[in-house]
Design a protein around this motif. Structure first.
Motif, mmCIF file in Angstrom:
data_model
loop_
_atom_site.group_PDB
_atom_site.id
_atom_site.type_symbol
_atom_site.label_atom_id
_atom_site.label_comp_id
_atom_site.label_asym_id
_atom_site.label_seq_id
_atom_site.Cartn_x
_atom_site.Cartn_y
_atom_site.Cartn_z
ATOM 1 N N SER A 190 0.832 -1.213 0.000
ATOM 2 C CA SER A 190 0.000 0.000 0.000
ATOM 3 C C SER A 190 0.861 1.255 0.000
ATOM 4 N N ILE A 191 1.974 1.239 0.753
ATOM 5 C CA ILE A 191 2.884 2.387 0.768
ATOM 6 C C ILE A 191 3.486 2.610 -0.618
ATOM 7 N N ILE A 192 3.941 1.543 -1.268
ATOM 8 C CA ILE A 192 4.589 1.660 -2.569
ATOM 9 C C ILE A 192 3.620 2.226 -3.600
ATOM 10 N N VAL A 193 2.398 1.707 -3.616
ATOM 11 C CA VAL A 193 1.399 2.184 -4.572
ATOM 12 C C VAL A 193 1.092 3.658 -4.328
ATOM 13 N N THR A 194 0.938 4.019 -3.063
ATOM 14 C CA THR A 194 0.667 5.420 -2.716
ATOM 15 C C THR A 194 1.819 6.331 -3.129
ATOM 16 N N LEU A 195 3.034 5.902 -2.861
ATOM 17 C CA LEU A 195 4.218 6.698 -3.177
ATOM 18 C C LEU A 195 4.324 6.957 -4.676
ATOM 19 N N PHE A 196 4.177 5.901 -5.466
ATOM 20 C CA PHE A 196 4.312 6.058 -6.913
ATOM 21 C C PHE A 196 3.170 6.886 -7.493
ATOM 22 N N GLY A 197 1.954 6.669 -6.998
ATOM 23 C CA GLY A 197 0.820 7.443 -7.500
ATOM 24 C C GLY A 197 0.970 8.925 -7.211
ATOM 25 N N THR A 198 1.447 9.253 -6.020
ATOM 26 C CA THR A 198 1.643 10.660 -5.663
ATOM 27 C C THR A 198 2.781 11.279 -6.464
ATOM 28 N N ALA A 199 3.865 10.525 -6.657
ATOM 29 C CA ALA A 199 4.999 11.045 -7.429
ATOM 30 C C ALA A 199 4.601 11.285 -8.886
ATOM 31 N N ALA A 200 3.788 10.386 -9.454
ATOM 32 C CA ALA A 200 3.319 10.591 -10.822
ATOM 33 C C ALA A 200 2.450 11.836 -10.912
ATOM 34 N N SER A 201 1.616 12.037 -9.903
ATOM 35 C CA SER A 201 0.788 13.237 -9.861
ATOM 36 C C SER A 201 1.656 14.483 -9.761
ATOM 37 N N LEU A 202 2.722 14.405 -8.978
ATOM 38 C CA LEU A 202 3.645 15.533 -8.857
ATOM 39 C C LEU A 202 4.286 15.852 -10.202
ATOM 40 N N GLY A 203 4.676 14.815 -10.942
ATOM 41 C CA GLY A 203 5.266 15.036 -12.249
ATOM 42 C C GLY A 203 4.307 15.705 -13.215
ATOM 43 N N VAL B 246 13.120 13.940 -15.302
ATOM 44 C CA VAL B 246 14.227 14.347 -16.168
ATOM 45 C C VAL B 246 15.074 13.165 -16.617
ATOM 46 N N THR B 247 14.597 11.927 -16.359
ATOM 47 C CA THR B 247 15.360 10.739 -16.699
ATOM 48 C C THR B 247 14.845 10.143 -18.005
ATOM 49 N N GLY B 248 15.740 9.643 -18.822
ATOM 50 C CA GLY B 248 15.346 8.979 -20.058
ATOM 51 C C GLY B 248 15.021 9.970 -21.149
ATOM 52 N N GLU B 249 14.678 9.411 -22.295
ATOM 53 C CA GLU B 249 14.394 10.233 -23.458
ATOM 54 C C GLU B 249 12.919 10.589 -23.520
ATOM 55 N N GLU B 250 12.635 11.854 -23.784
ATOM 56 C CA GLU B 250 11.273 12.336 -24.020
ATOM 57 C C GLU B 250 10.314 11.929 -22.907
ATOM 58 N N GLY B 251 10.752 12.141 -21.692
ATOM 59 C CA GLY B 251 9.854 11.906 -20.577
ATOM 60 C C GLY B 251 9.563 10.456 -20.275
ATOM 61 N N GLN B 252 10.460 9.538 -20.684
ATOM 62 C CA GLN B 252 10.211 8.123 -20.445
ATOM 63 C C GLN B 252 10.137 7.805 -18.957
ATOM 64 N N GLY B 253 10.907 8.540 -18.144
ATOM 65 C CA GLY B 253 10.900 8.260 -16.709
ATOM 66 C C GLY B 253 9.520 8.442 -16.102
ATOM 67 N N LEU B 254 8.837 9.548 -16.434
ATOM 68 C CA LEU B 254 7.511 9.789 -15.894
ATOM 69 C C LEU B 254 6.517 8.755 -16.404
ATOM 70 N N ARG B 255 6.614 8.396 -17.689
ATOM 71 C CA ARG B 255 5.716 7.368 -18.207
ATOM 72 C C ARG B 255 5.971 6.033 -17.530
ATOM 73 N N SER B 256 7.225 5.731 -17.236
ATOM 74 C CA SER B 256 7.538 4.490 -16.528
ATOM 75 C C SER B 256 6.896 4.475 -15.153
ATOM 76 N N LEU B 257 6.941 5.617 -14.467
ATOM 77 C CA LEU B 257 6.330 5.711 -13.148
ATOM 78 C C LEU B 257 4.823 5.505 -13.237
ATOM 79 N N GLN B 258 4.195 6.107 -14.240
ATOM 80 C CA GLN B 258 2.766 5.905 -14.419
ATOM 81 C C GLN B 258 2.462 4.446 -14.728
#
Length: 640
Positions: free
Chosen positions: A230-243, A494-506
């Motif tokens: 539950s912590i991991i899911v919450t953390l990633f969801g919030t970080a994606a929202s931040l992005g 800011v990681t990866g090409e063309e925003g791949q890092g944020l898409r990976s997080l999503q």
């Protein structure tokens, strides 16, 4: 129907302050977690494993961003292809289940003691649950999603860029953001609030499963695994929202300032400011920071919506509202029944939109549900379900109708709005309205506050999960998780090409929703089991059986001339189908007695056992006039 309860055996149990006899489980008025006097400590295993997994994921993104993107993309494709039907089905099942809970006999159960009043006013309550639930998403997609469906309608529905396409687009958006989305939050929030405020359980996701697993196993390895996840899911969801929020704020700054495209350094700076703001709000607590920001946010969002409504195509919006509402109701069975078997185009649409949204809401349900639980004390389940599901859905509908119809109207008149990237659509709409500069600056502030409101609540929830359910986690834990959210958002943006890092997080957030969807399915079973053994429900069952038996016996022996009087009676001498032994939750009585000692139960007339009933009891107002078991209390007052 099972073995009758041995009431004589109960009377031999230790004194609980009710006249020398143990308090019957059906008379428990409810027990809050704070009455159990639990000592909360940081769960080093849960906290340590969650931190280690988070750092490993960040390292993967930093040193092998392209590999992370390819892996998560492949995993997401598998989830959509092989489990998409499960996502579409469970969304409907959860909605039907929660409507049943809210509007059946269980709806009278209060999330707290029988005579407890709501902790927050209605406005503050709605403001906080709405802002935490999907506020920033509405700003991000408010104009972009309706415009996308207007230009590219769902397969087999309407011709693109027509009035039919406009109605279809808004109905589809309401399907994604309406009752089914909020049903996930209502399930998790209702189950946690019930356990926390009525059964004295710790506010953990794992505690919901006590009726199925037992109290001991929920604190063991299986329960800890659920809480870590539950912590991991919450953390990633919030970080994606931040992005996403940082991207939209960055685009707004480009428009307002006119300085052109911003570099990664500015975006990281935006994330740093947002992170510091939501951490400061989180450590101030729910009653101060989060409630204040939620109220400000609600007023600001309302002002923005009214501005666009009056300066935009007002008549079109007014005509759209009833037409889209009717079409949504008519198309709901069709939208819920879509599947990949209807062709490749439909499969692509579902994977890109509907299944994505259902998985997104599921992945957000741990933290949003836990936060909603914390602010819903004192509400009945009927009120809880009605407000949590219906009110935000209506607000979302009005929001999308205003901004979606305005964007579509501008596009039909040659505005040339681009739908890719989506973060620029709303700013593009505002540029075509009066006072665009001032309004765009206000929108930047609104996005920031929306994110801060959601992120600070998620930090508190992650802190609670890390400290064995502590309702107000230690500041250092809250700060730690808030910082991790900012770090993940900044690194992957800011990681990866063309925003791949944020898409990976999503993508990871969506992938994680699959096992949590299974948890939600079992959660419905556990929650219903809890409610079936609630003291109020037990009293109803006892009353129904006892009255039927007594009335029949009275008529047979005395005709019309009899009265019902409670006297001691041994049911072992008859064949009455009494309440089954397994339906009586003795553990609740034991927990209540251990926590409260001599705290008496509540009579229906408002008095407590062991004291004389008040002479004016009959004149006292009731919360629910249709419920004779509901204690008489003064009218509700708004104090928050």
């Amino acid at each position: 129907m099972g073995t009758p309860i041995d009431h004589d055996a109960r009377s031999e149990e230790p004194d609980s302050g009710t006249g020398g006899e143990a308090l019957h489980p059906a008379l428990i008025p409810g027990i809050g977690v704070e009455e159990t006097h639990r000592v909360y400590r940081t769960d080093r295993l849960v906290f340590g494993v969650a931190i280690a997994l988070t750092l490993a994921f960040v390292g993967w993104g930093v040193f092998a961003g392209d590999h992370l993107a390819a892996t998560t993309r492949a995993a997401l494709d598998w989830v959509v292809e092989y489990t998409g039907f499960f996502f579409t089905s469970i969304a409907t099942v959860v909605l039907v289940f929660m409507l049943f809970i809210g509007f059946s006999r269980y709806g009278r159960i209060r999330l707290g003691r029988d005579n407890e009043e709501p902790e927050y006013s209605m406005f503050s309550w709605i403001s906080m649950l709405f802002a935490a639930g999907m506020g920033i998403g509405l700003v991000f997609w408010g104009a972009a999603e309706p415009l996308t469906f207007f230009e590219e309608p769902p397969p087999g529905t309407a011709e693109a860029e027509t009035f039919d396409a406009m109605h279809t687009a808004l109905a589809q958006v309401l399907y994604h953001w309406g009752p089914q989305a909020w049903a996930f939050y209502a399930l998790v929030g209702g189950a946690i609030a019930y356990g926390m405020f009525r059964r004295g359980r710790t506010p953990l996701i794992s505690s919901i499963f006590a009726p199925l697993l037992g109290e001991d196993r929920t604190t063991g390895p299986l329960g800890k695994t659920i809480d870590i996840f539950s912590i991991i899911v919450t953390l990633f969801g919030t970080a994606a929202s931040l992005g996403l929020g940082a991207l939209q704020i960055g685009h707004g700054i480009e428009i307002v300032s006119g300085i052109g495209p911003l570099g990664n350094g500015v975006l990281v700076g935006v994330i740093a400011v947002l992170t510091a703001a939501f951490i400061a709000s989180a450590v101030s607590g729910v009653s101060k920071g989060i409630r204040l920001l939620s109220n400000i946010n609600s007023v600001a969002a309302m002002a923005l919506a009214l501005f666009v409504f009056f300066v935009g195509p007002t008549l079109l919006i007014l005509n759209v509202l009833p037409a889209v509402a009717a079409q949504f109701i008519a198309d709901l069975p069709m939208m819920a029944g879509r599947s990949g078997s209807q062709g490749e185009a439909m499969e692509q649409f579902l994977s890109s939109w509907t299944i994505f949204y259902w998985a997104w809401w599921i992945s957000w349900s741990p933290f949003v549900g836990m936060f909603i639980a914390r602010i819903s004390r004192g509400r009945t389940l009927k009120q809880f379900v009605s407000v949590v599901i219906v009110v935000p859905s209506i607000i979302s509908f009005a929001w999308f109708a205003i901004f979606g119809a305005t964007a579509i109207d501008q596009q039909r008149n040659g505005a040339g709005l681009a739908i890719d990237p989506p973060e620029q659509v709303l700013f593009g709409v505002l540029e075509n309205l009066p006072f665009s500069g001032v309004v765009s600056a206000g929108l930047i502030l609104l996005i920031a506050i929306f994110f801060i409101t959601g992120a600070d609540s998620s930090s508190l929830v992650m802190g609670t999960l890390s400290q064995q359910g502590r309702p107000n986690p230690a500041r250092w834990v809250t700060v730690t998780w808030g910082t991790m959210v900012g770090v993940i958002g900044a690194v992957l943006l800011v990681t990866g090409e063309e925003g791949q890092g944020l898409r990976s997080l999503q993508n990871v957030t969506i992938i994680a929703a699959l096992p949590f969807a299974l948890i939600i399915a079992l959660m419905m079973v556990a929650f219903l089991r809890d409610l079936q053994r609630d003291p109020l429900i037990l009293r109803d069952r006892y009353a129904s059986l006892a009255v039927r038996h007594s009335v029949r016996s009275g008529l047979e022996e005395y005709g019309d001339n009899f009265a019902l009087q409670p006297v001691e009676y041994d049911h072992a001498s008859d064949d009455i189908a009494w309440v089954q032994e397994e339906d009586v939750d003795d553990s609740l009585a034991e927990a209540y007695e251990a926590a409260t000692g001599s705290m008496p139960a509540i009579r229906p007339d408002g008095s407590e056992l062991g004291e004389e009933a008040p002479k004016d009891a009959a004149r006292r107002p009731r919360r629910d006039p249709d419920d004779p078991d509901d204690p008489a209390v003064p009218p509700l007052s708004s104090t928050a």
